[in-house]
Motif scaffolding. Structure first.
Motif, PDB file in Angstrom:
ATOM      1  N   ASP A   1       0.812  -1.227   0.000  1.00 62.58           N
ATOM      2  CA  ASP A   1       0.000   0.000   0.000  1.00 62.58           C
ATOM      3  C   ASP A   1       0.842   1.272   0.000  1.00 62.58           C
ATOM      4  O   ASP A   1       0.339   2.365   0.296  1.00 62.58           O
ATOM      5  N   GLY A   2       2.122   1.152  -0.324  1.00 65.37           N
ATOM      6  CA  GLY A   2       2.970   2.331  -0.472  1.00 65.37           C
ATOM      7  C   GLY A   2       3.470   2.946   0.811  1.00 65.37           C
ATOM      8  O   GLY A   2       4.029   4.052   0.807  1.00 65.37           O
ATOM      9  N   HIS A   3       3.310   2.247   1.941  1.00 60.93           N
ATOM     10  CA  HIS A   3       3.784   2.788   3.211  1.00 60.93           C
ATOM     11  C   HIS A   3       5.299   2.621   3.329  1.00 60.93           C
ATOM     12  O   HIS A   3       5.857   1.623   2.857  1.00 60.93           O
ATOM     13  N   PRO A   4       6.000   3.560   3.964  1.00 62.42           N
ATOM     14  CA  PRO A   4       7.427   3.358   4.245  1.00 62.42           C
ATOM     15  C   PRO A   4       7.619   2.089   5.073  1.00 62.42           C
ATOM     16  O   PRO A   4       6.750   1.697   5.844  1.00 62.42           O
ATOM     17  N   GLN A   5       8.778   1.467   4.887  1.00 60.68           N
ATOM     18  CA  GLN A   5       9.046   0.190   5.542  1.00 60.68           C
ATOM     19  C   GLN A   5       9.628   0.391   6.938  1.00 60.68           C
ATOM     20  O   GLN A   5      10.475   1.264   7.155  1.00 60.68           O
ATOM     21  N   TRP A   6       9.171  -0.446   7.883  1.00 56.47           N
ATOM     22  CA  TRP A   6       9.722  -0.454   9.243  1.00 56.47           C
ATOM     23  C   TRP A   6      10.668  -1.636   9.395  1.00 56.47           C
ATOM     24  O   TRP A   6      10.336  -2.754   8.995  1.00 56.47           O
ATOM     25  N   PHE A   7      11.836  -1.417   9.946  1.00 54.88           N
ATOM     26  CA  PHE A   7      12.739  -2.525  10.241  1.00 54.88           C
ATOM     27  C   PHE A   7      13.759  -2.091  11.288  1.00 54.88           C
ATOM     28  O   PHE A   7      13.974  -0.896  11.502  1.00 54.88           O
ATOM     29  N   VAL A   8      14.352  -3.078  11.937  1.00 54.14           N
ATOM     30  CA  VAL A   8      15.404  -2.819  12.922  1.00 54.14           C
ATOM     31  C   VAL A   8      16.747  -2.888  12.205  1.00 54.14           C
ATOM     32  O   VAL A   8      17.047  -3.867  11.520  1.00 54.14           O
ATOM     33  N   LEU A   9      17.549  -1.857  12.340  1.00 52.68           N
ATOM     34  CA  LEU A   9      18.818  -1.762  11.622  1.00 52.68           C
ATOM     35  C   LEU A   9      19.884  -2.666  12.226  1.00 52.68           C
ATOM     36  O   LEU A   9      20.032  -2.741  13.444  1.00 52.68           O
ATOM     37  N   GLY A  10      20.625  -3.359  11.353  1.00 57.54           N
ATOM     38  CA  GLY A  10      21.807  -4.091  11.794  1.00 57.54           C
ATOM     39  C   GLY A  10      21.567  -5.489  12.310  1.00 57.54           C
ATOM     40  O   GLY A  10      22.477  -6.107  12.867  1.00 57.54           O
ATOM     41  N   VAL A  11      20.352  -6.027  12.132  1.00 59.36           N
ATOM     42  CA  VAL A  11      20.048  -7.354  12.676  1.00 59.36           C
ATOM     43  C   VAL A  11      19.586  -8.323  11.593  1.00 59.36           C
ATOM     44  O   VAL A  11      19.044  -9.378  11.888  1.00 59.36           O
ATOM     45  N   GLY A  12      19.779  -7.949  10.318  1.00 57.09           N
ATOM     46  CA  GLY A  12      19.470  -8.873   9.230  1.00 57.09           C
ATOM     47  C   GLY A  12      18.048  -8.820   8.719  1.00 57.09           C
ATOM     48  O   GLY A  12      17.638  -9.707   7.967  1.00 57.09           O
ATOM     49  N   GLN A  13      17.285  -7.806   9.076  1.00 59.76           N
ATOM     50  CA  GLN A  13      15.932  -7.700   8.546  1.00 59.76           C
ATOM     51  C   GLN A  13      15.930  -7.151   7.126  1.00 59.76           C
ATOM     52  O   GLN A  13      14.936  -7.261   6.409  1.00 59.76           O
ATOM     53  N   VAL A  14      17.027  -6.536   6.715  1.00 61.41           N
ATOM     54  CA  VAL A  14      17.272  -6.173   5.320  1.00 61.41           C
ATOM     55  C   VAL A  14      18.616  -6.772   4.934  1.00 61.41           C
ATOM     56  O   VAL A  14      19.321  -7.320   5.779  1.00 61.41           O
ATOM     57  N   ILE A  15      18.984  -6.679   3.653  1.00 62.38           N
ATOM     58  CA  ILE A  15      20.265  -7.252   3.238  1.00 62.38           C
ATOM     59  C   ILE A  15      21.421  -6.561   3.958  1.00 62.38           C
ATOM     60  O   ILE A  15      21.313  -5.412   4.391  1.00 62.38           O
ATOM     61  N   LYS A  16      22.531  -7.269   4.070  1.00 63.78           N
ATOM     62  CA  LYS A  16      23.695  -6.781   4.807  1.00 63.78           C
ATOM     63  C   LYS A  16      24.166  -5.416   4.289  1.00 63.78           C
ATOM     64  O   LYS A  16      24.552  -4.533   5.069  1.00 63.78           O
TER      65      LYS A  16
END
Length: 220
Positions: free
Chosen positions: A78-93
């Motif tokens: 739905d075009g919302h900005p993404q939430w994630f915790v930095l530095g713990v592998g929730q996005v690519i390294k």
């Protein structure tokens, strides 16, 4: 003679410092280097992101070889900005590295080598061994629930585990403190659901200190 001695000493110190930097860089960014280009930075650039922080951001992904776009957060979910915790592998390294030390309002272009992106296998539609480029805009940075400080603040009964109610209440207080006004309940519910989905490994409705691992490290 004295000048030569001083000169040699300085050379040795510089060489040693460069060697230590090389070892540090190799440990932190194995088999490749993340390239960061700051496109925009606000005059007041605080708070700055670090490992364990909760980040809200839009990011678009492109394949470096042909410039084709493979991901756009503005058209996903739905075009919302993404939430994630930095530095713990929730996005690519590569994004964990490239988004460190960013502040709300900052924009970056981050070039990520295959070893810190999708590797030798790729991930459809990204082909194997592909260098990728992300254009990132950060909207919010807050102390994430993976930090030791936040965990202790949330753990109201000090039983070293977090309930959904504890996490949700913490989020409400944090955003009220930072923004001066409350968000609607669905906003907090979405973040809380995502946190439990990714971290409640045994699905018992609680997040233990072991699942967060924060009592073994100052920050994850």
């Amino acid at each position: 003679m004295m000048w030569r001695l001083v000169s040699c000493t300085l050379c040795l110190l510089v060489s040693l410092q460069l060697s230590l930097w090389t070892v540090w860089a190799a440990e932190d960014e194995p088999d490749g280097e993340v390239k960061i280009e700051v496109l925009f930075k606000p005059e007041t650039c605080t708070p700055k992101s670090k490992r364990g922080d909760l980040i809200n951001a839009h990011y678009d992904g492109y394949i470096a070889k042909d410039g084709s776009q493979f991901y756009c957060s503005r058209s996903d979910k739905d075009g919302h900005p993404q939430w994630f915790v930095l530095g713990v592998g929730q996005v690519i390294k590569g994004l964990d590295i490239g988004m460190d030390d960013m502040c709300p309002g900052e924009k970056r272009k981050i070039t990520v080598p295959p070893s810190l992106a999708f590797g030798t296998k790729g991930k459809d539609p990204v082909p194997p061994n592909a260098t990728v480029i992300f254009e990132v805009e950060v909207y919010a940075v807050s102390r994430g629930p993976r930090s030791m400080e936040a965990f202790k603040n949330m753990d109201a009964n000090k039983d070293r585990s977090l309930t959904k109610e504890e996490v949700k209440e913490y989020l409400k207080l944090e955003y009220l403190r930072k923004e001066g006004k409350p968000r609607d309940d669905a906003f907090y519910q979405k973040i809380m659901d995502d946190i439990f989905y990714k971290n409640d490994q045994n699905k018992d409705g609680l997040i233990s200190s072991k699942e967060y691992n924060i009592y073994e490290h100052d920050e994850l």
